[in-house]
Design an enzyme around this catalytic site. Structure first.
Site, PDB file in Angstrom:
ATOM      1  N   ASP A 113       0.832  -1.204   0.000  1.00  0.00           N
ATOM      2  CA  ASP A 113       0.000   0.000   0.000  1.00  0.00           C
ATOM      3  C   ASP A 113       0.865   1.251   0.000  1.00  0.00           C
ATOM      4  OD1 ASP A 113       0.890  -0.096   2.620  1.00  0.00           O
ATOM      5  OD2 ASP A 113      -1.104  -0.050   3.533  1.00  0.00           O
ATOM      6  N   SER A 114       2.194   1.055  -0.006  1.00  0.00           N
ATOM      7  CA  SER A 114       3.123   2.171  -0.237  1.00  0.00           C
ATOM      8  C   SER A 114       2.887   2.808  -1.598  1.00  0.00           C
ATOM      9  CB  SER A 114       4.573   1.691  -0.140  1.00  0.00           C
ATOM     10  OG  SER A 114       4.781   0.520  -0.912  1.00  0.00           O
ATOM     11  N   ASP A 140      -0.541  -6.232   0.553  1.00  0.00           N
ATOM     12  CA  ASP A 140      -1.045  -5.506   1.716  1.00  0.00           C
ATOM     13  C   ASP A 140      -2.572  -5.420   1.697  1.00  0.00           C
ATOM     14  OD1 ASP A 140       1.199  -4.818   3.209  1.00  0.00           O
ATOM     15  OD2 ASP A 140       1.603  -3.019   2.017  1.00  0.00           O
ATOM     16  N   GLU A 149      -1.217  -5.236   9.204  1.00  0.00           N
ATOM     17  CA  GLU A 149      -0.430  -4.511  10.190  1.00  0.00           C
ATOM     18  C   GLU A 149      -1.052  -4.694  11.571  1.00  0.00           C
ATOM     19  OE1 GLU A 149       0.178  -0.423   9.188  1.00  0.00           O
ATOM     20  OE2 GLU A 149       0.931  -0.861   7.177  1.00  0.00           O
ATOM     21  N   GLU A 207       9.467  -3.291  10.949  1.00  0.00           N
ATOM     22  CA  GLU A 207       9.832  -2.003  10.356  1.00  0.00           C
ATOM     23  C   GLU A 207      10.282  -1.008  11.405  1.00  0.00           C
ATOM     24  OE1 GLU A 207       8.137   1.519   7.379  1.00  0.00           O
ATOM     25  OE2 GLU A 207       6.954  -0.301   7.679  1.00  0.00           O
TER      26      GLU A 207
END
Length: 260
Positions: A42-43, A81, A111, A178
């Site tokens: 989703d970056s 994602d 996440e 991360e």
């Protein structure tokens, strides 16, 4: 490369090389170079759509880019994602995960930790492979007060460790770590039988991932400490990708200057 192979990497000690991909052309190049995993991240909200964060990325966006990448990445494992607010309850989680699998995902990534227990478990119950994501969580960037290193304080470090162990117990296949201190990442990695994939988490994770645009030196705005431009000393994209893979495998990346 497939889901079963992930554990063999962990057992053999070979590092896992992962890059983000958003279209068929780059996915094909990465595949040709022998990348182990492509992450349809989703970056894309940042590097493709130009957003300040990933919060505006929709399920339709993720499906579109997953379909494109799947056409180019034939031999690499495809992880996708689940975007912001797409796994707030079990019914929604399962429905959206199935949509991504139909689009070409082989594994979905969520996440967060124990707060999403029900979502992790519904996917486990339905044989959908899952990758976790702990430490800095871009979908929670507002709640976290910005893009900051996580796990420096004992309470934060303990939560990351607790969440990692919980995710592993729910049959999560891998965990992205991360922006956490390298020593914490080492401890978490050693405590798990599943692989960890670091981004700004030091060399002792079981693998490394970078946003492909960052790896090629395509930056807009702030460049995080953990980023390295592999195109600098190489003539073309293929050479840069091969250099990234080699550096991950021989443990020369990330160096201390790319770690916290």
């Amino acid at each position: 490369m497939n889901i079963k192979a992930l554990k063999t990497f962990k057992q053999s000690g070979e590092k896992i090389a992962c890059l983000t991909a958003y279209d068929a052309s780059f996915a094909s190049v990465f595949d040709m170079c022998g990348i182990d995993i492509v992450l349809i991240g989703d970056s894309l909200g940042n590097v493709i759509q130009g957003g300040e964060n990933t919060l505006g990325v929709s399920m339709d966006d993720m499906i579109y880019h997953t379909q494109a990448v799947a056409k180019g990445a034939k031999n690499t494992l495809r992880i996708v994602d689940m975007p912001y607010q797409s796994y707030t309850n079990t019914k929604q989680t399962l429905t959206n995960a199935k949509r991504l699998i139909m689009a070409g995902a082989q594994m979905v990534k969520l996440e967060g930790g124990c707060e999403h227990e029900a979502s992790f478990k519904i996917l486990q119950d339905n044989d959908i492979s899952v990758c976790g994501h702990l430490g800095l969580q871009p979908q929670s960037v507002i709640e976290m007060g910005g893009y900051k290193v996580q796990g420096r304080e004992k309470q934060s470090a303990d939560k990351i460790t607790k969440d990692a162990l919980a995710l592993a117990s729910w049959d999560v296949k891998a965990i992205v770590l991360e922006c956490i201190p390298a020593e914490l990442a080492k401890q978490v990695s050693q405590s798990l039988s599943i692989p960890t994939i670091g981004i700004g988490a030091g060399v002792n994770c079981d693998g490394q991932v970078l946003v492909s645009h960052d790896m090629l030196g395509i930056h807009v705005g702030h460049v995080p400490k953990f980023v390295k431009n592999f195109l600098t000393n190489n003539d073309d994209v293929k050479s840069a990708v091969s250099a990234f893979i080699k550096a991950v495998k021989d443990k020369s990346f990330p160096s201390r200057q790319h770690s916290y």
